[in-house]
Design an enzyme around this catalytic site. Structure first.
Site, PDB file in Angstrom:
ATOM      1  N   LYS A  22     -44.948  19.291  55.103  1.00 42.67           N
ATOM      2  CA  LYS A  22     -43.824  19.716  54.252  1.00 42.67           C
ATOM      3  C   LYS A  22     -44.268  19.844  52.795  1.00 42.67           C
ATOM      4  O   LYS A  22     -44.029  20.870  52.151  1.00 42.67           O
ATOM      5  CB  LYS A  22     -42.680  18.694  54.337  1.00 42.67           C
ATOM      6  CG  LYS A  22     -41.604  18.923  53.283  1.00 42.67           C
ATOM      7  CD  LYS A  22     -40.482  17.907  53.339  1.00 42.67           C
ATOM      8  CE  LYS A  22     -40.682  16.669  52.516  1.00 42.67           C
ATOM      9  NZ  LYS A  22     -40.363  16.756  51.100  1.00 42.67           N
ATOM     10  N   ASN A  23     -44.930  18.791  52.289  1.00 48.23           N
ATOM     11  CA  ASN A  23     -45.184  18.776  50.843  1.00 48.23           C
ATOM     12  C   ASN A  23     -46.278  19.742  50.416  1.00 48.23           C
ATOM     13  O   ASN A  23     -46.479  19.968  49.223  1.00 48.23           O
ATOM     14  CB  ASN A  23     -45.464  17.347  50.376  1.00 48.23           C
ATOM     15  CG  ASN A  23     -44.181  16.514  50.402  1.00 48.23           C
ATOM     16  OD1 ASN A  23     -43.084  17.072  50.492  1.00 48.23           O
ATOM     17  ND2 ASN A  23     -44.318  15.204  50.334  1.00 48.23           N
ATOM     18  N   CYS A 115     -34.191  14.287  47.426  1.00 45.58           N
ATOM     19  CA  CYS A 115     -33.705  12.965  47.845  1.00 45.58           C
ATOM     20  C   CYS A 115     -33.350  12.102  46.648  1.00 45.58           C
ATOM     21  O   CYS A 115     -34.005  12.159  45.605  1.00 45.58           O
ATOM     22  CB  CYS A 115     -34.796  12.236  48.632  1.00 45.58           C
ATOM     23  SG  CYS A 115     -34.931  12.756  50.329  1.00 45.58           S
ATOM     24  N   ARG A 120     -36.317  10.750  39.010  1.00 42.48           N
ATOM     25  CA  ARG A 120     -37.067  11.985  39.231  1.00 42.48           C
ATOM     26  C   ARG A 120     -37.091  12.943  38.025  1.00 42.48           C
ATOM     27  O   ARG A 120     -36.722  14.120  38.127  1.00 42.48           O
ATOM     28  CB  ARG A 120     -36.562  12.710  40.496  1.00 42.48           C
ATOM     29  CG  ARG A 120     -36.503  11.785  41.701  1.00 42.48           C
ATOM     30  CD  ARG A 120     -36.409  12.521  43.004  1.00 42.48           C
ATOM     31  NE  ARG A 120     -37.709  12.997  43.448  1.00 42.48           N
ATOM     32  CZ  ARG A 120     -37.929  13.562  44.629  1.00 42.48           C
ATOM     33  NH1 ARG A 120     -36.944  13.715  45.484  1.00 42.48           N
ATOM     34  NH2 ARG A 120     -39.130  13.976  44.970  1.00 42.48           N
ATOM     35  N   ASP A 123     -40.392  15.645  33.016  1.00 48.37           N
ATOM     36  CA  ASP A 123     -40.935  15.776  31.660  1.00 48.37           C
ATOM     37  C   ASP A 123     -42.420  16.150  31.640  1.00 48.37           C
ATOM     38  O   ASP A 123     -42.857  16.913  30.769  1.00 48.37           O
ATOM     39  CB  ASP A 123     -40.716  14.463  30.883  1.00 48.37           C
ATOM     40  CG  ASP A 123     -41.310  13.263  31.610  1.00 48.37           C
ATOM     41  OD1 ASP A 123     -40.902  13.010  32.751  1.00 48.37           O
ATOM     42  OD2 ASP A 123     -42.211  12.612  31.051  1.00 48.37           O
ATOM     43  N   ASP A 303     -44.312   7.701  50.836  1.00 46.91           N
ATOM     44  CA  ASP A 303     -43.449   8.351  51.830  1.00 46.91           C
ATOM     45  C   ASP A 303     -43.533   7.682  53.205  1.00 46.91           C
ATOM     46  O   ASP A 303     -42.728   7.986  54.088  1.00 46.91           O
ATOM     47  CB  ASP A 303     -43.814   9.839  51.965  1.00 46.91           C
ATOM     48  CG  ASP A 303     -43.533  10.594  50.683  1.00 46.91           C
ATOM     49  OD1 ASP A 303     -42.800  10.065  49.833  1.00 46.91           O
ATOM     50  OD2 ASP A 303     -44.043  11.716  50.538  1.00 46.91           O
ATOM     51  N   ARG A 395     -34.689  17.892  56.868  1.00 44.19           N
ATOM     52  CA  ARG A 395     -35.382  18.554  55.763  1.00 44.19           C
ATOM     53  C   ARG A 395     -36.892  18.431  55.920  1.00 44.19           C
ATOM     54  O   ARG A 395     -37.636  19.256  55.380  1.00 44.19           O
ATOM     55  CB  ARG A 395     -34.984  17.906  54.428  1.00 44.19           C
ATOM     56  CG  ARG A 395     -33.618  18.313  53.930  1.00 44.19           C
ATOM     57  CD  ARG A 395     -33.415  17.896  52.487  1.00 44.19           C
ATOM     58  NE  ARG A 395     -34.698  17.816  51.834  1.00 44.19           N
ATOM     59  CZ  ARG A 395     -35.118  16.773  51.120  1.00 44.19           C
ATOM     60  NH1 ARG A 395     -34.350  15.752  50.954  1.00 44.19           N
ATOM     61  NH2 ARG A 395     -36.310  16.791  50.567  1.00 44.19           N
TER      62      ARG A 395
HETATM   63  C1  EPZ Z   1     -44.058  14.398  45.644  1.00 41.06           C
HETATM   64  O1  EPZ Z   1     -42.935  14.240  44.790  1.00 41.06           O
HETATM   65  C2  EPZ Z   1     -43.475  14.461  47.042  1.00 41.06           C
HETATM   66  N1  EPZ Z   1     -42.550  15.580  47.101  1.00 41.06           N
HETATM   67  C3  EPZ Z   1     -42.774  13.162  47.357  1.00 41.06           C
HETATM   68  O2  EPZ Z   1     -42.367  13.213  48.712  1.00 41.06           O
HETATM   69  C4  EPZ Z   1     -43.735  11.992  47.196  1.00 41.06           C
HETATM   70  O3  EPZ Z   1     -43.027  10.785  47.352  1.00 41.06           O
HETATM   71  C5  EPZ Z   1     -44.363  12.022  45.796  1.00 41.06           C
HETATM   72  O4  EPZ Z   1     -44.965  13.317  45.559  1.00 41.06           O
HETATM   73  C6  EPZ Z   1     -45.436  10.968  45.602  1.00 41.06           C
HETATM   74  O5  EPZ Z   1     -46.419  11.097  46.597  1.00 41.06           O
HETATM   75  C7  EPZ Z   1     -42.996  16.811  47.213  1.00 41.06           C
HETATM   76  O6  EPZ Z   1     -44.191  17.077  47.294  1.00 41.06           O
HETATM   77  C8  EPZ Z   1     -41.981  17.902  47.282  1.00 41.06           C
HETATM   78  P1  EPZ Z   1     -44.557  12.737  41.558  1.00 41.06           P
HETATM   79  P2  EPZ Z   1     -43.087  14.494  43.231  1.00 41.06           P
HETATM   80  O7  EPZ Z   1     -44.363  13.771  40.508  1.00 41.06           O
HETATM   81  O8  EPZ Z   1     -44.116  15.528  43.010  1.00 41.06           O
HETATM   82  C9  EPZ Z   1     -42.628  10.126  37.949  1.00 41.06           C
HETATM   83  C10 EPZ Z   1     -40.915  12.985  50.518  1.00 41.06           C
HETATM   84  O9  EPZ Z   1     -40.306  11.990  51.000  1.00 41.06           O
HETATM   85  N2  EPZ Z   1     -42.571  11.403  37.208  1.00 41.06           N
HETATM   86  O10 EPZ Z   1     -45.921  12.425  42.013  1.00 41.06           O
HETATM   87  O11 EPZ Z   1     -41.731  14.695  42.681  1.00 41.06           O
HETATM   88  C11 EPZ Z   1     -41.599  10.086  39.087  1.00 41.06           C
HETATM   89  O12 EPZ Z   1     -40.344   9.688  38.622  1.00 41.06           O
HETATM   90  C12 EPZ Z   1     -40.979  13.205  49.019  1.00 41.06           C
HETATM   91  O13 EPZ Z   1     -41.470  13.850  51.196  1.00 41.06           O
HETATM   92  C13 EPZ Z   1     -42.184  11.383  35.889  1.00 41.06           C
HETATM   93  O14 EPZ Z   1     -41.879  10.334  35.299  1.00 41.06           O
HETATM   94  O15 EPZ Z   1     -43.655  13.075  42.813  1.00 41.06           O
HETATM   95  C14 EPZ Z   1     -42.235   9.099  40.032  1.00 41.06           C
HETATM   96  O16 EPZ Z   1     -41.963   7.809  39.612  1.00 41.06           O
HETATM   97  C15 EPZ Z   1     -40.125  12.255  48.259  1.00 41.06           C
HETATM   98  N3  EPZ Z   1     -42.149  12.573  35.203  1.00 41.06           N
HETATM   99  C16 EPZ Z   1     -43.727   9.363  39.871  1.00 41.06           C
HETATM  100  O17 EPZ Z   1     -43.870  10.020  38.601  1.00 41.06           O
HETATM  101  C17 EPZ Z   1     -42.504  13.750  35.787  1.00 41.06           C
HETATM  102  O18 EPZ Z   1     -42.478  14.790  35.110  1.00 41.06           O
HETATM  103  C18 EPZ Z   1     -44.362  10.202  40.973  1.00 41.06           C
HETATM  104  O19 EPZ Z   1     -43.792  11.451  41.011  1.00 41.06           O
HETATM  105  C19 EPZ Z   1     -42.886  13.760  37.147  1.00 41.06           C
HETATM  106  C20 EPZ Z   1     -42.914  12.560  37.843  1.00 41.06           C
END
Ligand code: EPZ
Length: 416
Positions: A22-23, A115, A120, A123, A303, A395
């Site tokens: 998916k991702n 989700c 999320r 920035d 995940d 999803r």
């Molecule tokens: C991806 O989310 C995945 N989603 C998530 O899978 C997965 O949990 C996550 O990576 C971590 O492996 C998709 O690929 C669509 P991140 P993403 O940016 O890219 C903070 C699932 O269940 N952050 O690596 O959104 C954020 O709040 C989903 O399949 C900021 O602060 O994750 C989090 O604490 C859920 N500012 C951390 O970083 C930003 O601009 C990791 O987020 C971006 C992120």
């Protein structure tokens, strides 16, 4: 609206074949607009993919899905506002920010959905686009991104964000000069996206490490790519095998991508055999408790933490489950406790006492992976479990009812 009915307690045996990740798919589809006619193979049939196809069509891209092969013709793309009802259906709609900014230098899009597992913020994506030369206006829930041109630069991420790394890559392929992303995420999915972009003519190196270099190009063509196997779907079913498997075979996987999980399972004493493209696993009675701390790749994937928490309810002793990425990944715990688990949550951590007998109950899927955890619990429990809000699960888990039925599960979806 649908609900899932599960009659638990059956041993599962046979083979489950893992689909495309998916991702990865959710980034490959938006990435396709950077070129001409592209073919993406091994596309999973999940609702997040359908939502992205709808956005591609909205942008006047032609799409054809035959089996698991999706052709996208982006030659006649028309840049248009992506309204809330499209962007809000999933998180990954935000990859159209990077892709449209790269190709068109102008994007209007409403905030993404996804989700409810934490605040999320995006920035780091926005700061990355700004560093490349974009102006960003935020008008209520709408983002407007524009640039005369994008210019490559050094970008330092304060956290190894998967989404920010991919989104910056998507914009930077069309920037003038070289972009270097420092502290980039190292997930296997990012390598899959870069392979696609490089096949289109991009010049990206260093993916799979924390420093990614992107030399901007002027044009990209269409290309062909296969979505890599879904390591989270694989992990979910491997954990299911540790719960109630009898030589349950999980095939079409890349064992390296799930090493953090399989090494924990070995540590617990689970009966598993790892082959080049499959894992065979059976339930054992004497699982040892263990401590899980979710981390960025190659650490224990966030995940897979929620599904793993179900296995910890069956271990002999006290386990600690620490989530470090998302603030709100314990939404499934009240349901597990209702089913008989003994889990105490303290902020982003949980103490899990095992073993506890699980019994069927009526429970709610609060998010995708939490919902998957409830499916595992329902299949392990005695009696009938009814899961509502299963749209979260659909999803991200392709054909989940059929895949589980084929290995002996009693599970069905019902319209309500
Ligand atoms: C991806 O989310 C995945 N989603 C998530 O899978 C997965 O949990 C996550 O990576 C971590 O492996 C998709 O690929 C669509 P991140 P993403 O940016 O890219 C903070 C699932 O269940 N952050 O690596 O959104 C954020 O709040 C989903 O399949 C900021 O602060 O994750 C989090 O604490 C859920 N500012 C951390 O970083 C930003 O601009 C990791 O987020 C971006 C992120």
């Amino acid at each position: 609206m649908k609900r899932m009915l599960i009659s638990g307690g059956n041993k599962l045996t046979g083979t489950i074949s893992i689909g495309g990740a998916k991702n990865s798919a959710v980034a490959l589809l938006p990435a396709a607009i950077l070129g001409g006619v592209s073919t993406i193979k091994n596309v999973p049939h999940i609702s997040d993919v359908n939502a992205l196809i709808d956005i591609l069509e909205l942008l006047n891209c032609q799409t054809k899905l035959e089996g698991h092969e999706l052709t996208i013709d982006a030659r006649h793309l028309k840049n248009t506002l992506i309204p809330h009802k499209y962007s809000n259906r999933l998180r990954a709609s935000y990859y159209f920010m990077g892709a449209l900014l790269g190709r068109e230098k102008y994007v209007e899009i409403y905030i993404p959905g996804g989700c409810n597992i934490g605040a999320r913020p995006i920035d780091m994506h926005i700061d990355g686009f700004k560093a490349l030369g974009a102006n960003i206006k935020i008008d209520g829930d709408k983002y407007i991104l524009e640039a005369q041109k994008l210019v490559g630069t050094d970008i330092y991420l304060r956290f190894q964000s998967v989404g920010a790394t991919i989104n910056i890559m998507l914009a930077a392929v069309y920037a003038e000069g070289t972009t270097i992303i420092h502290n980039a995420a190292e997930e296997a999915e990012i390598v899959n996206i870069a392979d696609f972009l490089n096949a289109m003519g991009a010049k990206i190196t260093g993916v799979g490490t924390n420093t990614i270099t992107i030399k901007g190009v002027k044009t990209l063509t269409g290309a062909e790519i296969s979505v890599l196997p879904d390591r989270i779907e694989a992990g979910t079913y491997i954990i299911l095998g540790a719960l109630i498997g009898e030589n349950l075979c999980i095939k079409n996987i890349i064992p390296k991508h799930i090493e953090a999980l399989t090494s924990k399972l070995s540590e617990m004493g689970a009966a598993l055999t790892i082959k080049p493209h499959e894992v065979i696993i059976s339930a054992t009675k004497n699982l040892k408790p263990c401590n899980i701390k979710t981390l960025v790749y190659p650490g224990f994937a966030t995940d897979i933490g929620q599904p793993m928490s179900v296995l910890l309810t069956q271990a002999n002793g006290t386990s600690l489950f620490e989530e470090t990425i998302w603030e709100n990944r314990m939404g499934h715990v009240p349901s597990l406790n209702k089913m008989g688990a003994n889990i105490k949550v303290n902020g982003m951590s949980a103490i899990i006492e095992g073993p506890t007998k699980l019994h069927g109950s009526e429970v709610i899927a609060t998010d995708l992976r939490g919902g998957a955890a409830l499916v595992l619990a329902g299949l392990t429990a005695d009696g009938t479990t009814i899961i509502t809000d299963v749209e979260h699960i659909l999803r991200g888990y392709e054909d989940i009812v059929n895949k589980l039925t084929q290995v002996g599960a009693k599970i069905e979806l019902e319209e309500i």
